[in-house]
Design a protein around this motif. Sequence first.
Motif, PDB file in Angstrom:
ATOM      1  N   MET A 111       0.708  -1.171  -0.141  1.00 20.02           N
ATOM      2  CA  MET A 111      -0.017   0.158  -0.193  1.00 20.02           C
ATOM      3  C   MET A 111       0.870   1.144   0.126  1.00 20.02           C
ATOM      4  SD  MET A 111      -3.117  -1.113  -0.056  1.00 20.02           S
ATOM      5  CE  MET A 111      -3.549   0.663  -0.153  1.00 20.02           C
ATOM      6  N   ALA A 112       2.037   1.093   0.604  1.00 20.60           N
ATOM      7  CA  ALA A 112       2.710   2.454   0.603  1.00 20.60           C
ATOM      8  C   ALA A 112       3.512   2.622  -0.605  1.00 20.60           C
ATOM      9  CB  ALA A 112       4.150   2.125   1.712  1.00 20.60           C
ATOM     10  N   ARG A 113       3.693   1.520  -1.490  1.00 23.06           N
ATOM     11  CA  ARG A 113       4.378   2.099  -2.713  1.00 23.06           C
ATOM     12  C   ARG A 113       3.362   2.603  -3.679  1.00 23.06           C
ATOM     13  NH1 ARG A 113       6.075  -3.560  -4.661  1.00 23.06           N
ATOM     14  NH2 ARG A 113       5.170  -4.267  -2.750  1.00 23.06           N
ATOM     15  N   ARG A 114       1.971   2.322  -3.665  1.00 28.12           N
ATOM     16  CA  ARG A 114       1.012   2.339  -4.480  1.00 28.12           C
ATOM     17  C   ARG A 114       0.678   4.160  -4.027  1.00 28.12           C
ATOM     18  NH1 ARG A 114      -1.957  -1.157  -7.862  1.00 28.12           N
ATOM     19  NH2 ARG A 114      -2.826   0.649  -8.358  1.00 28.12           N
ATOM     20  N   ARG A 115       0.728   4.260  -2.705  1.00 34.95           N
ATOM     21  CA  ARG A 115       0.489   5.469  -2.249  1.00 34.95           C
ATOM     22  C   ARG A 115       1.400   6.651  -2.928  1.00 34.95           C
ATOM     23  NH1 ARG A 115      -2.697   9.206  -1.700  1.00 34.95           N
ATOM     24  NH2 ARG A 115      -2.332  10.649  -0.129  1.00 34.95           N
ATOM     25  N   GLY A 116       2.618   6.370  -3.169  1.00 33.96           N
ATOM     26  CA  GLY A 116       3.523   7.419  -3.297  1.00 33.96           C
ATOM     27  C   GLY A 116       3.140   7.636  -5.061  1.00 33.96           C
ATOM     28  N   ARG A 117       2.574   6.848  -5.970  1.00 35.75           N
ATOM     29  CA  ARG A 117       2.443   7.262  -7.351  1.00 35.75           C
ATOM     30  C   ARG A 117       1.264   8.110  -7.572  1.00 35.75           C
ATOM     31  NH1 ARG A 117       2.578   1.144  -9.324  1.00 35.75           N
ATOM     32  NH2 ARG A 117       4.581   0.655  -8.137  1.00 35.75           N
ATOM     33  N   ARG A 118       0.198   7.898  -6.461  1.00 33.24           N
ATOM     34  CA  ARG A 118      -1.075   8.756  -6.742  1.00 33.24           C
ATOM     35  C   ARG A 118      -1.032  10.073  -6.114  1.00 33.24           C
ATOM     36  NH1 ARG A 118      -5.489   4.836  -7.960  1.00 33.24           N
ATOM     37  NH2 ARG A 118      -6.774   6.332  -7.532  1.00 33.24           N
ATOM     38  N   ARG A 119      -1.825  10.868  -6.697  1.00 35.73           N
ATOM     39  CA  ARG A 119      -2.033  12.244  -6.368  1.00 35.73           C
ATOM     40  C   ARG A 119      -3.272  12.457  -5.435  1.00 35.73           C
ATOM     41  NH1 ARG A 119      -1.317  15.298 -11.681  1.00 35.73           N
ATOM     42  NH2 ARG A 119       0.733  14.488 -12.163  1.00 35.73           N
ATOM     43  N   ARG A 120      -4.201  11.544  -5.810  1.00 37.32           N
ATOM     44  CA  ARG A 120      -5.567  11.409  -5.505  1.00 37.32           C
ATOM     45  C   ARG A 120      -5.589  10.486  -4.030  1.00 37.32           C
ATOM     46  NH1 ARG A 120      -9.831  10.668  -9.779  1.00 37.32           N
ATOM     47  NH2 ARG A 120      -9.966   8.806  -8.692  1.00 37.32           N
ATOM     48  N   ARG A 121      -6.505  10.630  -3.116  1.00 37.86           N
ATOM     49  CA  ARG A 121      -6.530   9.764  -2.055  1.00 37.86           C
ATOM     50  C   ARG A 121      -6.855   8.404  -2.531  1.00 37.86           C
ATOM     51  NH1 ARG A 121      -6.190  10.203   3.389  1.00 37.86           N
ATOM     52  NH2 ARG A 121      -7.377   8.648   4.445  1.00 37.86           N
ATOM     53  N   LEU A 122      -5.922   7.446  -2.122  1.00 36.22           N
ATOM     54  CA  LEU A 122      -6.243   5.954  -2.254  1.00 36.22           C
ATOM     55  C   LEU A 122      -7.346   5.187  -1.484  1.00 36.22           C
ATOM     56  CD1 LEU A 122      -4.675   3.568  -4.038  1.00 36.22           C
ATOM     57  CD2 LEU A 122      -3.466   3.411  -1.779  1.00 36.22           C
ATOM     58  N   THR A 123      -8.311   4.463  -2.299  1.00 39.66           N
ATOM     59  CA  THR A 123      -9.114   3.599  -1.595  1.00 39.66           C
ATOM     60  C   THR A 123      -9.115   2.362  -1.834  1.00 39.66           C
ATOM     61  OG1 THR A 123     -10.677   3.620  -3.704  1.00 39.66           O
ATOM     62  CG2 THR A 123     -10.906   5.536  -1.918  1.00 39.66           C
ATOM     63  N   VAL A 124      -9.210   1.465  -0.908  1.00 37.05           N
ATOM     64  CA  VAL A 124      -9.159  -0.186  -0.800  1.00 37.05           C
ATOM     65  C   VAL A 124     -10.427  -0.660  -0.441  1.00 37.05           C
ATOM     66  CG1 VAL A 124      -7.665  -1.913   0.288  1.00 37.05           C
ATOM     67  CG2 VAL A 124      -6.691   0.409   0.111  1.00 37.05           C
ATOM     68  N   GLY A 125     -10.900  -1.423  -1.199  1.00 40.98           N
ATOM     69  CA  GLY A 125     -11.904  -2.228  -1.241  1.00 40.98           C
ATOM     70  C   GLY A 125     -11.763  -3.590  -0.741  1.00 40.98           C
ATOM     71  N   ALA A 126     -12.451  -4.217   0.170  1.00 36.79           N
ATOM     72  CA  ALA A 126     -12.424  -5.485   0.761  1.00 36.79           C
ATOM     73  C   ALA A 126     -13.692  -6.017   1.208  1.00 36.79           C
ATOM     74  CB  ALA A 126     -11.203  -5.395   1.642  1.00 36.79           C
ATOM     75  N   ASP A 127     -13.622  -7.267   1.502  1.00 33.87           N
ATOM     76  CA  ASP A 127     -14.673  -8.091   1.952  1.00 33.87           C
ATOM     77  C   ASP A 127     -15.044  -7.708   3.464  1.00 33.87           C
ATOM     78  OD1 ASP A 127     -15.189  -9.243  -0.093  1.00 33.87           O
ATOM     79  OD2 ASP A 127     -13.939 -11.167   0.156  1.00 33.87           O
ATOM     80  N   ARG A 128     -16.044  -7.996   3.966  1.00 32.89           N
ATOM     81  CA  ARG A 128     -16.663  -7.888   5.412  1.00 32.89           C
ATOM     82  C   ARG A 128     -15.671  -8.400   6.402  1.00 32.89           C
ATOM     83  NH1 ARG A 128     -22.183  -9.502   5.302  1.00 32.89           N
ATOM     84  NH2 ARG A 128     -22.425  -7.397   4.559  1.00 32.89           N
ATOM     85  N   GLY A 129     -14.816  -9.370   6.129  1.00 32.07           N
ATOM     86  CA  GLY A 129     -13.838 -10.086   6.775  1.00 32.07           C
ATOM     87  C   GLY A 129     -13.071  -9.105   7.330  1.00 32.07           C
ATOM     88  N   TYR A 130     -12.715  -7.965   6.380  1.00 31.19           N
ATOM     89  CA  TYR A 130     -11.329  -7.178   6.638  1.00 31.19           C
ATOM     90  C   TYR A 130     -12.082  -5.920   7.513  1.00 31.19           C
ATOM     91  CZ  TYR A 130      -8.778  -9.656   3.462  1.00 31.19           C
ATOM     92  OH  TYR A 130      -7.708 -10.421   2.965  1.00 31.19           O
ATOM     93  N   ASP A 131     -13.330  -6.031   8.099  1.00 25.60           N
ATOM     94  CA  ASP A 131     -13.907  -4.757   8.750  1.00 25.60           C
ATOM     95  C   ASP A 131     -13.237  -5.067  10.414  1.00 25.60           C
ATOM     96  OD1 ASP A 131     -15.225  -2.561   9.869  1.00 25.60           O
ATOM     97  OD2 ASP A 131     -16.945  -3.357   9.513  1.00 25.60           O
ATOM     98  N   ALA A 132     -11.920  -4.855  10.493  1.00 28.36           N
ATOM     99  CA  ALA A 132     -11.223  -4.948  11.714  1.00 28.36           C
ATOM    100  C   ALA A 132     -10.599  -3.887  11.975  1.00 28.36           C
ATOM    101  CB  ALA A 132     -10.367  -6.157  11.600  1.00 28.36           C
ATOM    102  N   LYS A 133     -10.772  -3.467  13.473  1.00 24.70           N
ATOM    103  CA  LYS A 133      -9.953  -2.449  13.998  1.00 24.70           C
ATOM    104  C   LYS A 133      -8.585  -2.214  13.363  1.00 24.70           C
ATOM    105  CE  LYS A 133     -12.744  -1.856  17.886  1.00 24.70           C
ATOM    106  NZ  LYS A 133     -13.030  -1.912  19.572  1.00 24.70           N
TER     107      LYS A 133
END
Length: 117
Positions: free
Chosen positions: A1-23
């Motif tokens: 995620m940190a590598r992908r963040r460096g390439r983008r100007r806009r805010r990065l969004t990450v989609g995932a299943d319900r199982g990833y809804d963890a603190k």
Amino acid sequence: MARRRGRRRRRLTVGADRGYDAKEFVAGLRALGATPHVARKKRGSALDGRTTRHAGYAISQRRRKLVEEPYGWMKTVGGLAKLRHRGKAKASAVFTFACAAYNLVRLRSLLAEPALT
């Protein structure tokens, strides 16, 4: 995620299943400067209003459903729920055949002429 963040100007969004809804997961994404577009649990969700109040979150969840529909069809109708073949080549062929069949099913509705009113 940190590598992908460096390439983008806009805010990065990450989609995932319900199982990833963890603190821990949601906090980790926010620490990296990404917005978690995770499917929300009904009770005890780690997502708060910062994410879910925006229209982009609702659009993301609808798009997620569109992406997952073919896989659900292939599992129920295409026979991929319990693969009966061994080996990478055979499994790949069955998957390709199921994808082609799904495309033919979709093509029928895409090519249908609109009703005249």
